[in-house]
Design an enzyme around this catalytic site. Structure first.
Site, PDB file in Angstrom:
ATOM      1  CE  LYS A  22     -39.879 -26.044  -6.392  1.00 54.12           C
ATOM      2  NZ  LYS A  22     -41.149 -26.691  -5.998  1.00 54.12           N
ATOM      3  CB  SER A 204     -31.427 -37.017  -6.859  1.00 53.67           C
ATOM      4  OG  SER A 204     -32.594 -37.745  -6.535  1.00 53.67           O
ATOM      5  NE  ARG A 205     -30.365 -29.737  -4.257  1.00 52.82           N
ATOM      6  CZ  ARG A 205     -31.656 -29.643  -4.032  1.00 52.82           C
ATOM      7  NH1 ARG A 205     -32.525 -30.261  -4.839  1.00 52.82           N
ATOM      8  NH2 ARG A 205     -32.115 -28.944  -3.014  1.00 52.82           N
ATOM      9  CG  LEU A 206     -27.819 -36.918  -9.982  1.00 54.76           C
ATOM     10  CD1 LEU A 206     -28.264 -38.305 -10.407  1.00 54.76           C
ATOM     11  CD2 LEU A 206     -26.304 -36.863  -9.869  1.00 54.76           C
ATOM     12  CG  HIS A 207     -28.372 -29.618 -10.488  1.00 56.00           C
ATOM     13  ND1 HIS A 207     -29.686 -29.834 -10.133  1.00 56.00           N
ATOM     14  CD2 HIS A 207     -27.723 -29.269  -9.347  1.00 56.00           C
ATOM     15  CE1 HIS A 207     -29.832 -29.603  -8.838  1.00 56.00           C
ATOM     16  NE2 HIS A 207     -28.655 -29.265  -8.340  1.00 56.00           N
TER      17      HIS A 207
END
Length: 231
Positions: A22, A204-207
């Protein structure tokens, strides 16, 4: 309808669950917008979690380490927060209570999945004063007070029926009595944090990860340092 277990269906569902991905969207957590005080920031996020429909936004995963070094996690409910720390209540003779007695360092994790946020707290835990535990105990529903009195939390029991029989005995004992005495073994704890991380899910998981830290040896006197962590 048959109650037979379909192993192929279960296997397909497990494979689907493990492969799910997600994207967490573009909601941001910037240094310029975050509060200088982590407790203020936590209050903001807790209020938003409640307003945006997070189920039990005060639910948190408490992580402890037992006397033998074994880690353990369970979900408890946050019942108070201010600049002194985070407060929860439990049976102090339970597994968590015994762990906190031997190793009072613990973590809290608020998993607000619905809004792609987490708060992770680390600190030292100590029992709250009896007066504070008494005041909270008095606000609990009657049934919850009976259940807490009946249950020796984390201890083995022969059957559900045995526990329910103990509840019935207490209901008879306290029939017509509203003031049920708080058991000596039951009370509150306060976690005084030296580290609080705010985690915001991003595309893109660049939290975004913003962490507040202070000296664990002098929590009350130390100023907070703020920094960003890589995702």
């Amino acid at each position: 309808m048959s109650d037979a277990i379909d192993p192929d269906r279960i296997a397909r569902s497990v494979e689907h669950a493990l492969a799910r991905r997600k994207d967490y969207g573009e909601e941001r957590l910037d240094e310029a917008a975050i509060a200088a005080d982590p407790f203020v920031q936590f209050d903001r996020w807790l209020a938003e979690a409640d307003e945006r429909g997070v189920y039990e936004p005060n639910a948190m995963v408490l992580g402890t380490v037992g006397q033998d070094g074994t880690p353990s996690s369970r979900t408890v409910l946050l019942r108070g927060v201010d600049d002194r720390g985070f407060v929860f209540y439990t049976d102090r003779s339970s597994r968590k209570g015994q762990a906190l007695a031997s190793s009072p360092t613990a973590t809290l994790l608020f998993p607000w999945y619905l809004i792609h946020r987490q708060v992770i707290v680390t600190g030292i835990v100590a029992p709250v004063a009896d007066e504070e535990s008494d005041a909270y105990w008095a606000t609990r529903p009657y049934g919850s007070r009976i259940a807490a009195t009946a249950s020796r939390q984390s201890q083995p029991i022969g059957s559900r029926a045995e526990l329910e029989e103990r509840v019935r005995e207490l209901e008879e004992e306290y029939a017509g009595v509203e003031d049920i005495r708080r058991p000596d073994r039951w009370g509150g704890y306060r976690l005084r944090p030296w580290r609080i991380e705010f985690w915001q899910g991003r595309t893109s998981r660049l939290h975004d990860r913003i962490v507040f830290e202070r000296d664990p040896e002098a929590v009350a006197e130390s100023a907070w340092r703020v920094g960003r962590l890589q995702p």
